[in-house]
Motif scaffolding. Structure first.
Motif, PDB file in Angstrom:
ATOM      1  N   SER A 154      35.029 -19.752 -38.414  1.00 14.71           N
ATOM      2  CA  SER A 154      35.463 -18.671 -39.303  1.00 14.71           C
ATOM      3  C   SER A 154      36.625 -19.105 -40.190  1.00 14.71           C
ATOM      4  CB  SER A 154      35.868 -17.449 -38.473  1.00 14.71           C
ATOM      5  OG  SER A 154      34.769 -16.944 -37.757  1.00 14.71           O
ATOM      6  N   GLN A 245      30.516   0.787 -37.004  1.00 13.68           N
ATOM      7  CA  GLN A 245      29.897   0.303 -38.236  1.00 13.68           C
ATOM      8  C   GLN A 245      29.723   1.426 -39.254  1.00 13.68           C
ATOM      9  OE1 GLN A 245      29.318  -2.678 -39.245  1.00 13.68           O
ATOM     10  NE2 GLN A 245      29.710  -3.819 -37.367  1.00 13.68           N
ATOM     11  N   THR A 346      35.822  -8.940 -36.166  1.00 15.72           N
ATOM     12  CA  THR A 346      34.578  -9.678 -36.411  1.00 15.72           C
ATOM     13  C   THR A 346      34.316 -10.707 -35.326  1.00 15.72           C
ATOM     14  OG1 THR A 346      34.895  -9.399 -38.784  1.00 15.72           O
ATOM     15  CG2 THR A 346      33.341 -11.095 -38.075  1.00 15.72           C
ATOM     16  N   THR A 350      31.327  -9.898 -32.163  1.00 10.42           N
ATOM     17  CA  THR A 350      30.186 -10.811 -31.995  1.00 10.42           C
ATOM     18  C   THR A 350      30.193 -11.428 -30.613  1.00 10.42           C
ATOM     19  OG1 THR A 350      30.196 -11.325 -34.360  1.00 10.42           O
ATOM     20  CG2 THR A 350      29.034 -12.861 -32.913  1.00 10.42           C
TER      21      THR A 350
END
Length: 498
Positions: A154, A245, A346, A350
């Motif tokens: 990332s 979300q 993020t 995940t």
């Protein structure tokens, strides 16, 4: 073709080489994403004359297309060639960026519809490839290094986005709106994104793919999804993912529209804000990755998620401030907070889905999470676009006044247009954070405890400014590292005995 076939056995050396290529690939896929998504994608759509509804449909494409992961599960489980699927879909999807680049030289509804259609094809193929890609990485990357590996990847992605974001802001700042020069700038961005995306697929082809376990009987979609849906803890995670979300994507896709149309700043300033957010993202990623490996993903989420929600609601303040210089400083501060907090969200969102899915059976778990994300995140911007005109005609005024014998002080709050989205997103975000508290993850600690450890780290960093304290702290670092390593070694031994 044998190069794309799964390997019956992957040596430790091949695994490490594959993980190194995973970092290298980030430079190319990050370049493609930096030039064709986010602010640039929205700015390109506005340049072509997109309405609020079209912006919502465009923003929903990456999410609703994820519903294709459901049939992709069958494709992955039956073909059992995850690398091949990931590469073929990547190549076909990235070619759509070339089609989108060509629309820059045309005008009217036809060009805009082609632009939207190409984006949907790109996202659809990407969803199929992602289903294979996530399952592949789940079996390739060691579980105890997931945080470090994805944090490092990332960082590369964000670094590339930072550099290209600055270049894009500079290029757009030199061109006038709706000019032929700006047509060329947008076309060049998407053409370059197409090329770097194809190079990304080339690098991925050199990574090893462990062979999937032998299936027992025929593969059926309902049977594959039954396990994650019957897993109570994972089901609680899905509730959090869905509400989170929806909250985030009700507001964030319209940040560019809000700043350009309501605050009347130019697109180049929006790109500068994006760069500011990415700088904060880079600075925080390694730290969040370390914390997620040391403690738990949920513990990091419990800190990052509220900070991100606060920054979204804080966007309301930009429309309340009269001084444009102060508005700029306010937006920069919010984007610093958003960049740092979304890095943790993020990364850990995940990782927690991967961590709660059994090894060798990650495909169905990851796809279930992606499906919930697709529906919630995909419907939110469409609903937002449809309600844009409704909120544009509404206004809420609140006046808070304090009076004393000497003077009085009034604080007016006026909510209009996009301000309503930020407030609603904040309320839904609070519900999502509550649902996160019900998810169980091994190794999690209380948010207050994690915050205390973060403050201790901060105090140690500040103490290092003093040379004497810095020397004392430096001598303590090897001891703490040895202690942590010893604890991890004992934990691995205990697991092997079990």
């Amino acid at each position: 073709m044998t190069r794309l076939a799964p390997a019956p056995y992957v040596s430790e050396q091949e695994r490490e080489r594959g993980l190194s290529l995973l970092i290298v690939e980030a430079a190319f896929s990050g370049g493609a994403a930096a030039l064709t998504t986010g602010v640039i994608l929205t700015a390109f759509a506005l340049h072509l004359g997109a309405s609020n509804v079209m912006i919502g449909i465009l923003a929903s494409a990456p999410f609703l297309a994820q519903l294709l992961q459901l049939p992709a599960i069958l494709l992955v489980e039956r073909r059992r060639a995850r690398k091949r699927i990931a590469i073929y879909t990547s190549i076909a999807g990235r070619l759509m960026l070339g089609v989108m680049a060509a629309t820059a030289f045309f005008s009217g509804t036809g060009a805009l519809l082609i632009f939207l259609a190409a984006q949907w094809v790109l996202c659809g193929l990407g969803a199929i490839g992602t289903c294979a890609w996530n399952s592949w990485l789940r079996d390739l990357a060691p579980e105890n290094r997931l945080g470090q590996i994805f944090a490092k990847r990332s960082i590369w992605l964000t670094t590339i986005s930072l550099a290209l974001g600055l270049a894009a802001a500079f290029a757009l700042d030199l061109t006038a709106e709706h000019s032929p020069a700006r047509n060329l700038v947008f076309a060049s961005m998407f053409a370059t994104g197409c090329i770097t995306g194809l190079l990304s697929a080339r690098v991925v082809s050199a990574m090893p793919e462990p062979m999937m376990p032998t299936p027992i009987g025929d593969v059926r979609l309902t049977e594959l999804l039954r396990q994650p849906l019957h897993d109570g803890n994972f089901r609680r995670l899905l509730v959090f993912v869905g509400s989170w979300q929806f909250a985030v994507n009700l507001a964030t896709p319209f940040f560019t529209v809000f700043i350009v149309r309501q605050l009347h700043f130019n697109v180049s300033f929006v790109l500068v804000l994006s760069v500011v957010s990415q700088i904060a993202n880079i600075g925080a990623l390694r730290y969040w990755g370390m914390l997620s490996d040391r403690f738990a993903n949920k513990s990091v989420l419990a800190v990052c998620a509220p900070a991100y929600i606060v920054s979204i609601v804080g966007m309301i303040g930009a429309s309340q401030i009269g001084d444009r210089d102060l508005v700029k400083l306010w937006l920069i501060a919010l984007h610093l907070l958003m960049g740092a907090s979304v890095a943790g969200v993020t990364l850990t969102a995940t990782n927690i889905a991967l961590k709660l899915s059994p090894r060798g059976s990650a495909t169905a778990y990851v796809a279930a999470s992606a499906t919930v994300t697709a529906v919630a995140a995909g419907m939110a911007p469409i609903i937002g676009g449809l309600l844009a005109d409704f909120f544009a005609k509404r206004k809420l005024e609140v006046l808070v006044r304090w009076s004393n014998p000497e003077r009085s002080f009034g604080l007016p709050l006026v909510l209009t247009n996009w301000d309503f989205y930020f407030l609603v997103a904040g309320l839904i975000g609070l519900f999502a954070i509550h649902r996160l508290s019900l998810v169980q993850e091994q190794g999690e600690i209380e948010r207050r405890e994690l915050m205390g450890k973060m403050l201790d780290d901060t105090r140690r960093s500040i103490r290092n400014i003093s040379s004497v304290a810095g020397l004392r702290s430096a001598t303590a670092i090897p001891v703490s590292l040895l202690r942590d390593a010893r604890v991890r070694r004992r934990l691995r031994r205990a697991r092997s005995v079990d």
